[in-house]
Motif scaffolding. Sequence first.
Motif, mmCIF file in Angstrom:
data_model
loop_
_atom_site.group_PDB
_atom_site.id
_atom_site.type_symbol
_atom_site.label_atom_id
_atom_site.label_comp_id
_atom_site.label_asym_id
_atom_site.label_seq_id
_atom_site.Cartn_x
_atom_site.Cartn_y
_atom_site.Cartn_z
ATOM 1 N N SER A 86 0.874 -1.175 0.000
ATOM 2 C CA SER A 86 0.000 0.000 0.000
ATOM 3 C C SER A 86 0.906 1.218 0.000
ATOM 4 C CB SER A 86 -0.897 0.015 1.244
ATOM 5 O OG SER A 86 -1.722 -1.137 1.264
ATOM 6 N N THR A 87 0.689 2.124 -0.951
ATOM 7 C CA THR A 87 1.629 3.224 -1.156
ATOM 8 C C THR A 87 1.384 4.427 -0.260
ATOM 9 O OG1 THR A 87 0.251 4.084 -2.939
ATOM 10 C CG2 THR A 87 2.060 2.581 -3.544
ATOM 11 N N GLN A 88 0.205 4.495 0.372
ATOM 12 C CA GLN A 88 -0.055 5.687 1.163
ATOM 13 C C GLN A 88 -0.647 5.376 2.529
ATOM 14 O OE1 GLN A 88 -3.177 8.187 -0.599
ATOM 15 N NE2 GLN A 88 -3.722 6.458 -1.878
ATOM 16 N N LYS A 89 -0.440 6.297 3.445
ATOM 17 C CA LYS A 89 -1.029 6.226 4.779
ATOM 18 C C LYS A 89 -2.546 6.318 4.640
ATOM 19 C CE LYS A 89 -1.060 8.763 9.135
ATOM 20 N NZ LYS A 89 -0.455 9.862 9.907
ATOM 21 N N GLY A 90 -3.267 5.575 5.476
ATOM 22 C CA GLY A 90 -4.723 5.660 5.482
ATOM 23 C C GLY A 90 -5.427 4.636 4.614
ATOM 24 N N VAL A 91 -4.694 3.709 3.993
ATOM 25 C CA VAL A 91 -5.328 2.643 3.218
ATOM 26 C C VAL A 91 -5.897 1.625 4.213
ATOM 27 C CG1 VAL A 91 -4.940 0.713 1.636
ATOM 28 C CG2 VAL A 91 -3.856 2.931 1.197
ATOM 29 N N LEU A 92 -7.176 1.349 4.086
ATOM 30 C CA LEU A 92 -7.820 0.356 4.945
ATOM 31 C C LEU A 92 -8.272 -0.802 4.076
ATOM 32 C CD1 LEU A 92 -9.983 1.069 7.981
ATOM 33 C CD2 LEU A 92 -10.484 -0.878 6.539
ATOM 34 N N ARG A 93 -7.789 -1.988 4.397
ATOM 35 C CA ARG A 93 -8.147 -3.201 3.674
ATOM 36 C C ARG A 93 -8.909 -4.080 4.645
ATOM 37 N NH1 ARG A 93 -5.047 -3.739 -1.155
ATOM 38 N NH2 ARG A 93 -3.348 -2.230 -1.262
ATOM 39 N N ALA B 227 -9.807 -18.838 11.333
ATOM 40 C CA ALA B 227 -11.096 -18.797 10.638
ATOM 41 C C ALA B 227 -12.174 -18.470 11.666
ATOM 42 C CB ALA B 227 -11.376 -20.138 9.973
ATOM 43 N N GLY B 228 -13.188 -17.745 11.226
ATOM 44 C CA GLY B 228 -14.260 -17.341 12.129
ATOM 45 C C GLY B 228 -14.129 -15.892 12.575
ATOM 46 N N PHE B 229 -13.120 -15.209 12.037
ATOM 47 C CA PHE B 229 -12.888 -13.803 12.358
ATOM 48 C C PHE B 229 -12.808 -13.008 11.068
ATOM 49 C CE2 PHE B 229 -11.612 -15.975 16.092
ATOM 50 C CZ PHE B 229 -11.786 -15.099 17.146
ATOM 51 N N ALA B 230 -13.398 -11.807 11.079
ATOM 52 C CA ALA B 230 -13.197 -10.859 9.991
ATOM 53 C C ALA B 230 -11.890 -10.132 10.288
ATOM 54 C CB ALA B 230 -14.354 -9.873 9.908
ATOM 55 N N HIS B 231 -11.109 -9.867 9.252
ATOM 56 C CA HIS B 231 -9.777 -9.294 9.427
ATOM 57 C C HIS B 231 -9.592 -8.087 8.528
ATOM 58 C CE1 HIS B 231 -5.535 -8.988 8.061
ATOM 59 N NE2 HIS B 231 -5.349 -8.942 9.359
ATOM 60 N N GLY B 232 -8.908 -7.080 9.051
ATOM 61 C CA GLY B 232 -8.573 -5.918 8.244
ATOM 62 C C GLY B 232 -7.435 -5.144 8.869
ATOM 63 N N TYR B 233 -6.869 -4.229 8.081
ATOM 64 C CA TYR B 233 -5.800 -3.398 8.623
ATOM 65 C C TYR B 233 -5.780 -2.039 7.956
ATOM 66 C CZ TYR B 233 -3.029 -4.976 4.581
ATOM 67 O OH TYR B 233 -2.581 -5.273 3.316
ATOM 68 N N LEU B 234 -5.216 -1.087 8.703
ATOM 69 C CA LEU B 234 -5.066 0.288 8.254
ATOM 70 C C LEU B 234 -3.580 0.615 8.210
ATOM 71 C CD1 LEU B 234 -6.345 3.197 7.799
ATOM 72 C CD2 LEU B 234 -5.961 3.509 10.256
ATOM 73 N N THR B 235 -3.111 1.184 7.089
ATOM 74 C CA THR B 235 -1.712 1.599 7.024
ATOM 75 C C THR B 235 -1.530 2.878 7.841
ATOM 76 O OG1 THR B 235 -2.058 2.833 4.960
ATOM 77 C CG2 THR B 235 -1.348 0.538 4.764
ATOM 78 N N ASP C 20 -10.966 10.571 5.351
ATOM 79 C CA ASP C 20 -9.536 10.408 5.074
ATOM 80 C C ASP C 20 -9.123 8.986 4.736
ATOM 81 O OD1 ASP C 20 -9.019 13.124 5.491
ATOM 82 O OD2 ASP C 20 -8.747 12.813 7.647
ATOM 83 N N VAL C 21 -9.994 8.030 4.959
ATOM 84 C CA VAL C 21 -9.645 6.631 4.717
ATOM 85 C C VAL C 21 -9.676 6.338 3.215
ATOM 86 C CG1 VAL C 21 -11.987 5.652 4.925
ATOM 87 C CG2 VAL C 21 -10.011 4.290 5.582
ATOM 88 N N VAL C 22 -8.763 5.473 2.766
ATOM 89 C CA VAL C 22 -8.703 5.053 1.365
ATOM 90 C C VAL C 22 -9.205 3.613 1.314
ATOM 91 C CG1 VAL C 22 -7.209 4.681 -0.634
ATOM 92 C CG2 VAL C 22 -6.690 6.545 0.981
ATOM 93 N N LEU C 23 -10.350 3.411 0.636
ATOM 94 C CA LEU C 23 -11.014 2.108 0.573
ATOM 95 C C LEU C 23 -11.218 1.668 -0.865
ATOM 96 C CD1 LEU C 23 -13.970 2.809 3.033
ATOM 97 C CD2 LEU C 23 -12.088 1.238 3.470
#
Length: 189
Positions: free
Chosen positions: A52-59, A115-123, A163-166
């Motif tokens: 991810s190239t920038q701060k604020g990318v949320l996957r 398994a059984g958990f939703a997962h995500g992260y923010l740069t 500000d989040v990039v989605l």
Amino acid sequence: MQIERLEIPDIWLVTPAKHGDARGFFSETFRADEFAKHGLTTPFIQDNHVRSTQKGVLRGLHFQTPPHAQGKLVRCTRGSILDVAVDIRTGSPSYGRHVAAELSADNWNQLWVPAGFAHGYLTLEDDCEVIYKVTDYYAPECDRGLAWDDPALGIEWGISAADVVLSDKDRKQPKLAEMLPAFDYIRQE
């Protein structure tokens, strides 16, 4: 290798040892025998690498449903991220709750998300790279998600919606109350 169970005991914070000298460092980032001591014997079958190239990318928040549910061992090899796992197992005492950990190239922490958990992260900074091992192959027909900003989850991402990039996909994910059940909680003895 240090393995610490977090507030939701099925989620582990893993800190591999780093051995360094003037040349750099060496680290065993995964050892099947160490994970087996803690009850994880499911093999990893695919590695994923994301930049991810920038701060604020949320996957996220992402998961795969059975029969291709995935456990993930996540690490950040460049930059830093806020990594989050949400319990979506129907009947779980921690259903709808989450854990969050900062993973970075500096702290060398990893997060085990079964398994059984939703997962995500923010740069948390520009130019982040994340590598994660998974326990099943990507299966588009089983790919699902959960709204990152669902107020019922109470996740403090530290970023405004403006500000989040989605991705377009992540803008349209359902809230927990709207989501069809995908996993049942199985009590571990």
